[in-house]
Design an enzyme around this catalytic site. Structure first.
Site: not given
Length: 337
Positions: A133, A137, A188, A251-252, A278
């Protein structure tokens, strides 16, 4: 009070450890890298992955995986590429019927298996729960109100995770569609990379809104073809996670996309982010999965061309905009491919 073992001292592993410590659980935090544990003990935090978040001294820090033996709940918080190896190391220390929760979002490289499948292969004695969800972090660690899903084929295992981890700043829903939850969390990241590319190119809000809307349609289309429930993609692990990952600088994946949109190659972008992205591996997995089940995913296909075939992002966008006319309705759209 529960005994909780957290495997992975990266951002999310630390965030969950700090949160559980505040709940007065007994927490053991493990890293595969002794030097990382030494640095955290020295600095009181992970300066590289989650700076400014202090790690309480009550949390036991270790590089010995056997130290999580006997925990009421073990949480896998390592990157997707390390899931199988970590689960294999953990195997001797997990009792029959133990509950293990995974927070990684991705698919295994080469096999394209969902991570719960990988864990089940290495830890057949465990009940596997996936937590997913919109949950950066950085925000979980500081008590920002967050809502996630605990998904499992075993309802009691999902409810145990809900009971142990839910608190005033983390609300948890249970879900039995583990396939949909995992595909939403993994795919996503592909759309978030594309959103970053749009930002790097300085495109507008219209573009990103279209990308996110059509992106979740593609994710759902592939997920349903692989056995997931369509409605899951309208929930927290689908559109919820997509929104936060496409719009936040935490967000990486989005940051990597921004670098690509600014003219960097995919490899240069990954190096600039300096942490696991990712969405890079997920793009290849999603593209190859879509080809294997004959599901059309034009955004994913163009992301694959940009990341792996050095296609110009501007040309990829032009090709998306120039596709043949379609009806927005999914059923009619699929019939008129």
């Amino acid at each position: 009070m529960a005994k909780i073992g957290v495997l992975g001292a990266g951002g999310f592993g630390i965030a969950l450890s700090v949160m559980c410590n505040k709940m007065e659980h007994e927490v053991t935090l493990w890293s595969a890298f002794p030097a990382e544990i030494t640095a955290i003990i020295r600095d009181g935090q992970n300066l590289r992955l989650l700076p400014k978040v202090k790690i309480p001294q009550e949390i036991k820090l270790t590089s010995t995986i056997a130290d999580v033996q006997g925990c009421d709940l073990v949480i896998l918080a390592v990157p997707s590429f390390a899931i199988r190896e970590t689960a294999r190391k953990l195997q001797p220390y997990m009792a029959q019927g133990s509950v293990l929760a995974s927070v990684a979002k991705g698919l295994e490289d080469q096999s394209h298996k969902r991570l719960s499948e990988v864990i089940a292969e290495e830890l057949p004695q465990c009940e596997v729960v996936v937590i997913s969800g919109p949950s950066h972090a950085e925000e979980v660690a500081t008590g920002v109100p967050t809502t996630v899903v605990a998904a499992s084929a075993n309802r009691e295992a999902a409810e145990l995770v809900q009971d142990v981890l839910m608190n005033p700043t983390l609300r948890i829903y249970v879900n039995d569609d583990i396939k949909g939850v995992e595909f939403g969390g993994a795919l996503k990241n592909v759309i978030a990379l594309a959103a970053g590319v749009c930002d790097g190119l300085k495109l507008g809000d219209n573009t990103k809104a279209a990308l996110m809307t059509r992106g979740i349609t593609e994710i759902a289309r592939l997920g349903v073809a692989l056995g997931a429930h369509h409605e899951t993609f309208g929930g927290l692990s689908g559109i919820g996670d997509l929104i936060v990952t496409c719009t936040s600088m935490h967000s990486r994946n989005r940051r990597a996309g921004i670098f690509i949109g600014q003219g960097n190659t995919a490899r240069q972008a990954l190096e600039k982010v300096g942490m696991t992205v990712e969405g890079y591996l997920a793009t290849k997995a999603a593209y190859e999965l879509s080809q294997s089940v004959d599901v059309e995913m034009p955004i994913v296909e163009q992301c694959y061309q940009v990341l792996y075939k050095n296609k110009s992002p501007k040309q990829a966008i032009a090709d998306l905009m120039g596709r043949p006319k379609r009806h927005e309705s999914e059923t009619i759209w699929l019939q008129s491919k």
